[in-house]
Scaffold this motif. Structure first.
Motif, PDB file in Angstrom:
ATOM      1  N   ALA A 105     -17.804  91.027   7.629  1.00 29.31           N
ATOM      2  CA  ALA A 105     -17.738  92.107   6.647  1.00 29.31           C
ATOM      3  C   ALA A 105     -16.862  91.749   5.451  1.00 29.31           C
ATOM      4  O   ALA A 105     -17.049  92.302   4.355  1.00 29.31           O
ATOM      5  CB  ALA A 105     -17.212  93.375   7.316  1.00 29.31           C
ATOM      6  N   ALA A 106     -15.925  90.834   5.623  1.00 28.04           N
ATOM      7  CA  ALA A 106     -15.038  90.460   4.517  1.00 28.04           C
ATOM      8  C   ALA A 106     -15.792  89.762   3.394  1.00 28.04           C
ATOM      9  O   ALA A 106     -15.283  89.660   2.274  1.00 28.04           O
ATOM     10  CB  ALA A 106     -13.909  89.566   5.029  1.00 28.04           C
ATOM     11  N   ALA A 107     -16.998  89.269   3.665  1.00 24.83           N
ATOM     12  CA  ALA A 107     -17.806  88.620   2.629  1.00 24.83           C
ATOM     13  C   ALA A 107     -18.555  89.619   1.764  1.00 24.83           C
ATOM     14  O   ALA A 107     -19.198  89.223   0.781  1.00 24.83           O
ATOM     15  CB  ALA A 107     -18.798  87.656   3.277  1.00 24.83           C
ATOM     16  N   VAL A 108     -18.487  90.910   2.092  1.00 27.33           N
ATOM     17  CA  VAL A 108     -19.232  91.911   1.329  1.00 27.33           C
ATOM     18  C   VAL A 108     -18.567  92.122  -0.025  1.00 27.33           C
ATOM     19  O   VAL A 108     -17.410  92.534  -0.111  1.00 27.33           O
ATOM     20  CB  VAL A 108     -19.322  93.236   2.099  1.00 27.33           C
ATOM     21  N   ALA A 109     -19.320  91.845  -1.092  1.00 24.57           N
ATOM     22  CA  ALA A 109     -18.831  92.033  -2.460  1.00 24.57           C
ATOM     23  C   ALA A 109     -19.360  93.320  -3.075  1.00 24.57           C
ATOM     24  O   ALA A 109     -18.848  93.779  -4.101  1.00 24.57           O
ATOM     25  CB  ALA A 109     -19.220  90.842  -3.331  1.00 24.57           C
ATOM     26  N   GLY A 110     -20.392  93.889  -2.468  1.00 24.62           N
ATOM     27  CA  GLY A 110     -20.964  95.131  -2.976  1.00 24.62           C
ATOM     28  C   GLY A 110     -21.954  95.700  -1.985  1.00 24.62           C
ATOM     29  O   GLY A 110     -22.445  94.989  -1.101  1.00 24.62           O
ATOM     30  N   LEU A 111     -22.235  96.983  -2.109  1.00 19.86           N
ATOM     31  CA  LEU A 111     -23.205  97.616  -1.216  1.00 19.86           C
ATOM     32  C   LEU A 111     -23.919  98.753  -1.925  1.00 19.86           C
ATOM     33  O   LEU A 111     -23.413  99.331  -2.897  1.00 19.86           O
ATOM     34  CB  LEU A 111     -22.541  98.097   0.077  1.00 19.86           C
ATOM     35  N   GLU A 112     -25.106  99.053  -1.413  1.00 24.98           N
ATOM     36  CA  GLU A 112     -25.926 100.173  -1.869  1.00 24.98           C
ATOM     37  C   GLU A 112     -26.167 101.055  -0.657  1.00 24.98           C
ATOM     38  O   GLU A 112     -26.616 100.564   0.383  1.00 24.98           O
ATOM     39  CB  GLU A 112     -27.236  99.632  -2.428  1.00 24.98           C
ATOM     40  N   MET A 113     -25.877 102.350  -0.782  1.00 27.56           N
ATOM     41  CA  MET A 113     -25.929 103.236   0.370  1.00 27.56           C
ATOM     42  C   MET A 113     -26.619 104.541  -0.003  1.00 27.56           C
ATOM     43  O   MET A 113     -26.338 105.123  -1.047  1.00 27.56           O
ATOM     44  CB  MET A 113     -24.503 103.511   0.867  1.00 27.56           C
ATOM     45  N   VAL A 114     -27.533 104.977   0.873  1.00 24.06           N
ATOM     46  CA  VAL A 114     -28.182 106.270   0.689  1.00 24.06           C
ATOM     47  C   VAL A 114     -27.292 107.336   1.331  1.00 24.06           C
ATOM     48  O   VAL A 114     -27.033 107.303   2.539  1.00 24.06           O
ATOM     49  CB  VAL A 114     -29.584 106.278   1.313  1.00 24.06           C
ATOM     50  N   THR A 115     -26.818 108.262   0.518  1.00 25.29           N
ATOM     51  CA  THR A 115     -25.891 109.283   1.000  1.00 25.29           C
ATOM     52  C   THR A 115     -26.651 110.524   1.460  1.00 25.29           C
ATOM     53  O   THR A 115     -27.876 110.587   1.418  1.00 25.29           O
ATOM     54  CB  THR A 115     -24.877 109.640  -0.099  1.00 25.29           C
ATOM     55  N   ALA A 116     -25.900 111.529   1.901  1.00 27.12           N
ATOM     56  CA  ALA A 116     -26.477 112.654   2.634  1.00 27.12           C
ATOM     57  C   ALA A 116     -27.562 113.400   1.866  1.00 27.12           C
ATOM     58  O   ALA A 116     -28.514 113.910   2.466  1.00 27.12           O
ATOM     59  CB  ALA A 116     -25.369 113.618   3.050  1.00 27.12           C
ATOM     60  N   ASN A 117     -27.457 113.494   0.538  1.00 23.37           N
ATOM     61  CA  ASN A 117     -28.460 114.231  -0.231  1.00 23.37           C
ATOM     62  C   ASN A 117     -29.616 113.361  -0.694  1.00 23.37           C
ATOM     63  O   ASN A 117     -30.470 113.821  -1.469  1.00 23.37           O
ATOM     64  CB  ASN A 117     -27.811 114.923  -1.430  1.00 23.37           C
TER      65      ASN A 117
END
Length: 422
Positions: free
Chosen positions: A130-142
């Motif tokens: 996980a330390a290699a993660v530089a960015g993420l895209e996440m679908v939130t509750a709405n």
């Protein structure tokens, strides 16, 4: 959007209780699914041994979504869909001349699932995956898409998030130029000598794994993975600790052929074919093991190992094998290596869940003086009241979850028990 019945996990010890399982094939389908669900969570490669991935509503499997692997040579990062497996990404990166800093034992695990639980490889200087993660895209509750990058407020709480904040659809990871690795196995290292020189043993190679059943006076196997571009690559030799070089490929389990493991015998080859213990084209066994793991600060390593040897009569009869690995500190709020270099005490148990669950509270009590943090995706008995004091940013994480998921759409029994409980 495929709909299937939920099934069992990798080991077969847990049956998912969610009433439906859906496989969205696009971001639009995933957003619609999340927005229209009362309860929903992502289900990855099912390599968790507890109920962390379950939901009282819908499980979303992202394996139909296009990996969309995109390398940016200027930032030295790669972006890929969360449902992609590490082995698939590793092969593509190697094809393009790039590499990740590390891999877990199994390359078959999904990237988003491994990151969410702070799953790790090994190596004194190597933080978890996980330390290699530089960015993420996440679908939130709405159903909206949240994009966060390293340095953004709250980013360190969004990476190892246990699925509590949303469904991670894409991840951006740090990469580096490809490199070759060679792997050697040494057998029957003397415990006394290893304990006297533990730092020297674990620094003998880029990645070192010790396999034992905690009984007797010797360690069954030591796996050393050397980076061939390292100036000290020739140091990977444990004969001075009583170890004997293996004369053929070995498997961590005694009596099991080594043909299913990655290339050994010191033959150099691509990182993608050496850093994991098992080959991507080998389908790991199912239904014959359980797993637990505890992460302990590096300064307590020797005392923790001595404690485990003392507990041999308690744990050895239930074990297939145990593994000791090291990993570097990180700054991810719920990572078991948050703020501290550590060692992992990994237990591969026989398939006897009742007996294993009876032992875990006793084991955790013995490891408590070392502030042991359990691996989120494996079997453990600790609840939120036990876990909360182990993480300095625990309160910050629960506040972030309350903000991003105020109705508890992504919560489940596991989170209620281990994170949000009292």
């Amino acid at each position: 959007m495929d709909q299937l019945q939920p099934a069992r996990n990798w080991a077969g010890n847990y049956s998912y209780g969610a009433p439906r399982l859906v496989r969205p094939a696009s971001m639009e389908e995933l957003q619609q699914l999340v927005a229209g669900s009362e309860h929903v969570r992502a289900l990855g490669s099912r390599h968790s041994f507890n109920d962390i991935a379950d939901s009282p509503g819908t499980l979303a499997v992202l394996d139909l979504m296009d990996p969309g692997t995109s390398v940016d040579p200027d930032t030295m990062t790669v972006t890929v869909s969360g449902g992609t497996r590490y082995g698939t990404l590793a092969a593509e990166l190697e094809r393009q001349g790039y590499a990740l800093h590390n891999l877990a034992s199994l390359p078959h695990i999904s990237i988003a699932g491994a990151v969410a639980t702070a799953t790790h490889g090994s190596g004194d200087a190597n933080p978890n995956l996980a330390a290699a993660v530089a960015g993420l895209e996440m679908v939130t509750a709405n159903g909206d898409v949240l994009v966060s990058r390293r340095g953004d407020p709250g980013f360190e709480g969004m990476v190892v998030a246990l699925g509590a904040l949303g469904i991670v659809s894409r991840l951006t990871l740090d990469i580096e130029p490809s490199y070759d690795v060679s792997q050697n196995v040494f057998e029957n290292l003397a415990w006394d000598e290893v304990l006297d020189s533990f730092d020297e043993v674990t620094s003998a190679a880029y990645s070192v794994s010790l396999f034992t059943d905690w009984s007797g006076e010797t360690i069954g196997q030591a796996w050393l993975k050397r980076r061939m571009d390292s100036a000290d690559s020739a140091a990977a030799d444990l004969r001075r600790f009583g170890g004997t070089p293996a004369v053929e490929a070995r498997h961590p389990l005694p009596g099991v052929p080594g043909s299913n493991c990655t290339q050994q015998m010191g033959v150099p080859g691509p990182w993608s074919d050496r850093l994991a213990h098992f080959r991507m084209d080998f389908n790991p066994s199912k239904g014959d093991e359980l797993q637990s793991e505890y992460l302990i600060p590096r300064e307590h390593a020797v005392d923790a190992l001595i404690t485990m040897r003392r507990l041999s009569s308690l744990v050895t009869p239930l074990l297939l094998v145990a593994e000791v690995r090291t990993m570097a500190a990180d700054n991810l709020w719920l990572s078991p290596n948050y703020g501290r270099d550590g060692i992992g005490l990994h237990f591969t148990w026989r398939q006897d869940q009742g007996a294993v669950e009876a032992v875990l509270p006793l084991l955790e009590k013995e490891l408590a003086p070392f502030t042991a943090r359990p691996h989120w995706g494996k079997l453990f008995s600790a609840g939120a009241a036990d876990i909360r004091p182990l993480y300095p940013r625990f309160g910050d994480f629960t506040a972030l979850a309350d903000r991003l998921d105020p109705t508890g759409k992504f919560r489940n029994s596991f989170l209620d028990r281990t994170v949000f409980g009292t």
